[in-house]
Design a protein around this motif. Sequence first.
Motif, PDB file in Angstrom:
ATOM      1  N   UNK A  23      -0.931  -3.069  13.587  1.00 14.54           N
ATOM      2  CA  UNK A  23      -0.211  -1.922  13.045  1.00 14.54           C
ATOM      3  C   UNK A  23       0.519  -2.269  11.751  1.00 14.54           C
ATOM      4  N   UNK A  24       1.174  -3.431  11.731  1.00 13.43           N
ATOM      5  CA  UNK A  24       1.930  -3.836  10.538  1.00 13.43           C
ATOM      6  C   UNK A  24       1.004  -4.039   9.353  1.00 13.43           C
ATOM      7  N   UNK A  25      -0.144  -4.668   9.589  1.00 16.96           N
ATOM      8  CA  UNK A  25      -1.076  -4.918   8.491  1.00 16.96           C
ATOM      9  C   UNK A  25      -1.678  -3.609   7.983  1.00 16.96           C
ATOM     10  N   UNK A  26      -2.040  -2.732   8.910  1.00 16.77           N
ATOM     11  CA  UNK A  26      -2.607  -1.457   8.485  1.00 16.77           C
ATOM     12  C   UNK A  26      -1.586  -0.620   7.711  1.00 16.77           C
ATOM     13  N   UNK A  27      -0.352  -0.615   8.180  1.00 19.06           N
ATOM     14  CA  UNK A  27       0.694   0.123   7.466  1.00 19.06           C
ATOM     15  C   UNK A  27       0.806  -0.359   6.012  1.00 19.06           C
ATOM     16  N   UNK A  28       0.834  -1.669   5.862  1.00 18.53           N
ATOM     17  CA  UNK A  28       0.964  -2.246   4.511  1.00 18.53           C
ATOM     18  C   UNK A  28      -0.229  -1.888   3.622  1.00 18.53           C
ATOM     19  N   UNK A  29      -1.436  -2.045   4.156  1.00 19.47           N
ATOM     20  CA  UNK A  29      -2.644  -1.789   3.353  1.00 19.47           C
ATOM     21  C   UNK A  29      -2.813  -0.298   3.066  1.00 19.47           C
ATOM     22  N   UNK A  30      -2.501   0.536   4.050  1.00 21.31           N
ATOM     23  CA  UNK A  30      -2.637   1.973   3.840  1.00 21.31           C
ATOM     24  C   UNK A  30      -1.696   2.461   2.754  1.00 21.31           C
ATOM     25  N   UNK A  31      -0.491   1.949   2.745  1.00 17.37           N
ATOM     26  CA  UNK A  31       0.446   2.319   1.683  1.00 17.37           C
ATOM     27  C   UNK A  31      -0.011   1.786   0.331  1.00 17.37           C
ATOM     28  N   UNK A  32      -0.606   0.602   0.349  1.00 12.85           N
ATOM     29  CA  UNK A  32      -1.060  -0.013  -0.906  1.00 12.85           C
ATOM     30  C   UNK A  32      -2.220   0.743  -1.532  1.00 12.85           C
ATOM     31  N   UNK A  33      -3.191   1.176  -0.700  1.00  9.72           N
ATOM     32  CA  UNK A  33      -4.409   1.788  -1.231  1.00  9.72           C
ATOM     33  C   UNK A  33      -4.428   3.302  -1.103  1.00  9.72           C
ATOM     34  N   UNK A  34      -3.323   3.906  -0.733  1.00 14.23           N
ATOM     35  CA  UNK A  34      -3.314   5.353  -0.572  1.00 14.23           C
ATOM     36  C   UNK A  34      -3.704   6.029  -1.885  1.00 14.23           C
ATOM     37  N   UNK A  35      -4.606   7.035  -1.839  1.00 15.04           N
ATOM     38  CA  UNK A  35      -5.069   7.695  -3.068  1.00 15.04           C
ATOM     39  C   UNK A  35      -3.965   8.289  -3.923  1.00 15.04           C
ATOM     40  N   UNK A  36      -2.890   8.755  -3.294  1.00 14.04           N
ATOM     41  CA  UNK A  36      -1.803   9.321  -4.092  1.00 14.04           C
ATOM     42  C   UNK A  36      -1.112   8.264  -4.944  1.00 14.04           C
ATOM     43  N   UNK A  37      -1.176   7.020  -4.493  1.00  9.92           N
ATOM     44  CA  UNK A  37      -0.600   5.929  -5.281  1.00  9.92           C
ATOM     45  C   UNK A  37      -1.597   5.324  -6.258  1.00  9.92           C
ATOM     46  N   UNK A  38      -2.842   5.677  -6.079  1.00  6.35           N
ATOM     47  CA  UNK A  38      -3.900   5.125  -6.939  1.00  6.35           C
ATOM     48  C   UNK A  38      -4.805   6.244  -7.450  1.00  6.35           C
ATOM     49  N   UNK A  39      -4.277   7.153  -8.248  1.00  7.47           N
ATOM     50  CA  UNK A  39      -5.096   8.269  -8.738  1.00  7.47           C
ATOM     51  C   UNK A  39      -6.244   7.766  -9.621  1.00  7.47           C
ATOM     52  N   UNK A  40      -7.402   8.438  -9.493  1.00  7.63           N
ATOM     53  CA  UNK A  40      -8.588   8.104 -10.295  1.00  7.63           C
ATOM     54  C   UNK A  40      -9.031   6.662 -10.104  1.00  7.63           C
ATOM     55  N   UNK A  41      -8.873   6.166  -8.869  1.00  4.99           N
ATOM     56  CA  UNK A  41      -9.291   4.792  -8.563  1.00  4.99           C
ATOM     57  C   UNK A  41     -10.196   4.845  -7.340  1.00  4.99           C
ATOM     58  N   UNK A  42     -11.510   5.002  -7.540  1.00 11.13           N
ATOM     59  CA  UNK A  42     -12.444   5.110  -6.406  1.00 11.13           C
ATOM     60  C   UNK A  42     -12.421   3.886  -5.504  1.00 11.13           C
ATOM     61  N   UNK A  43     -12.188   2.708  -6.068  1.00  8.00           N
ATOM     62  CA  UNK A  43     -12.174   1.497  -5.250  1.00  8.00           C
ATOM     63  C   UNK A  43     -11.007   1.522  -4.257  1.00  8.00           C
ATOM     64  N   UNK A  44      -9.828   1.978  -4.707  1.00 12.94           N
ATOM     65  CA  UNK A  44      -8.689   2.071  -3.808  1.00 12.94           C
ATOM     66  C   UNK A  44      -8.947   3.085  -2.701  1.00 12.94           C
ATOM     67  N   UNK A  45      -9.630   4.192  -3.063  1.00 12.01           N
ATOM     68  CA  UNK A  45      -9.962   5.196  -2.057  1.00 12.01           C
ATOM     69  C   UNK A  45     -10.913   4.631  -1.017  1.00 12.01           C
ATOM     70  N   UNK A  46     -11.906   3.835  -1.443  1.00 11.98           N
ATOM     71  CA  UNK A  46     -12.828   3.208  -0.501  1.00 11.98           C
ATOM     72  C   UNK A  46     -12.093   2.223   0.404  1.00 11.98           C
ATOM     73  N   UNK A  47     -11.155   1.466  -0.180  1.00 13.90           N
ATOM     74  CA  UNK A  47     -10.378   0.516   0.617  1.00 13.90           C
ATOM     75  C   UNK A  47      -9.528   1.244   1.664  1.00 13.90           C
ATOM     76  N   UNK A  48      -8.973   2.366   1.242  1.00 13.65           N
ATOM     77  CA  UNK A  48      -8.142   3.155   2.147  1.00 13.65           C
ATOM     78  C   UNK A  48      -8.965   3.658   3.329  1.00 13.65           C
TER      79      UNK A  48
END
Length: 379
Positions: A28-53
């Motif tokens: 849960x802790x790792x997913x929380x961290x990664x989800x916040x990191x790669x969330x599309x709203x934090x990474x607009x126009x970044x398809x790679x971040x969206x795929x990671x999310x």
Amino acid sequence: MSATANVTKADFYEVLQVSRDANDQELKASYRRLAMQFHPDRNPNNPQAEDQFRACSEAYQVLSDPEKRAAYDRYGHAAFQGGGGNPFQGGGQGGPQDLGDIFGDLFGEMFNMGGSRKATRVQRGRDLRYDMTLEFEQAAFGVEKEISIRRMEPCDDCRGTGAANGKAPSTCTLCGGRGQVRFQQGFFSVAKTCSKCNGTGGVIAEPCPGCRGEGLQPKRHTILVKVPAGVEQDTRIRYQGEGEAGRFGGPAGDLFVVLNVKAHKFFERDGDDLHCVLPISFPQAALGTELQIETLDGPATIRVPEGTQSGREFRLRGKGVPHLNQGGKGDLIVEIRVATPAKLTKAQRDLMHQLSETMMVVNTPTSRSLFAKMKDIFS
């Protein structure tokens, strides 16, 4: 033959950056961290971040479920592909439709997600406060007082339902009784309080005329307050369930009685001890005397020895305030103050002159500690 390329998927444990023996909290802790990191709203126009999310969400959906995790550990990604007779075929790979539930479990109200549970109309009643003023002696020895408070109680006409004739409210057609309306915002399913039923999940078609649909109405209520001996200023006494009634069958709030204790005419309180100042004359201090002093328990005798200096304290054991909720009492500390007369008669003045001629005092400044050692001069 399919035209889709066969792409090797990354290992779910590697995607979440955890070991294969990671527990639920680590996942849960790792997913929380990664989800916040790669969330599309934090990474607009970044398809790679969206795929990671998406990959993180899919991995967490599988590994957070004990049965799916066991199947994945045994069969790998094949456990969730069609065919092969595996128990999870067709089970899906955790697309966007599952993200609301995942984030609802992880982040709770941070994302205003709570699944599809129906809203409850039950509401706890408000707490009430009553300020009670006590005499000093009442606080010391305890007292019982009746108080009258105005509080909201269930309506007599509708029995607290808010509907005329006691009819139950109908299910809200806008939210289906859930109290929330959900809508999609990017990858999130966001919930808002239903504007039609105000989050209660029910709608009253015909409000009760007695309470106007509130289910509650103001009433006067009398309560016997029992103040224990030894209470102090700002003591709060809690009466559970004596506050306002809850709405739609909810529990009542609490009543808090806050005490204001009046000052005594000469006693000052310090914890459970009492302090006062007792003035005496110069002859009484020089020659010694016995004095009567009032206490909370009645008169007591103080024996002032010969040569008592101004500022000396006498402690009367057990003459203070009772200890709260236990046996025993504090003490009464009496400070002696030698009173210097402001006016003397001619006879008194002549006697003072005669006395001064028989006493030799060196009027040289000294420290307070040394002065205490010199009190024998006045004996």
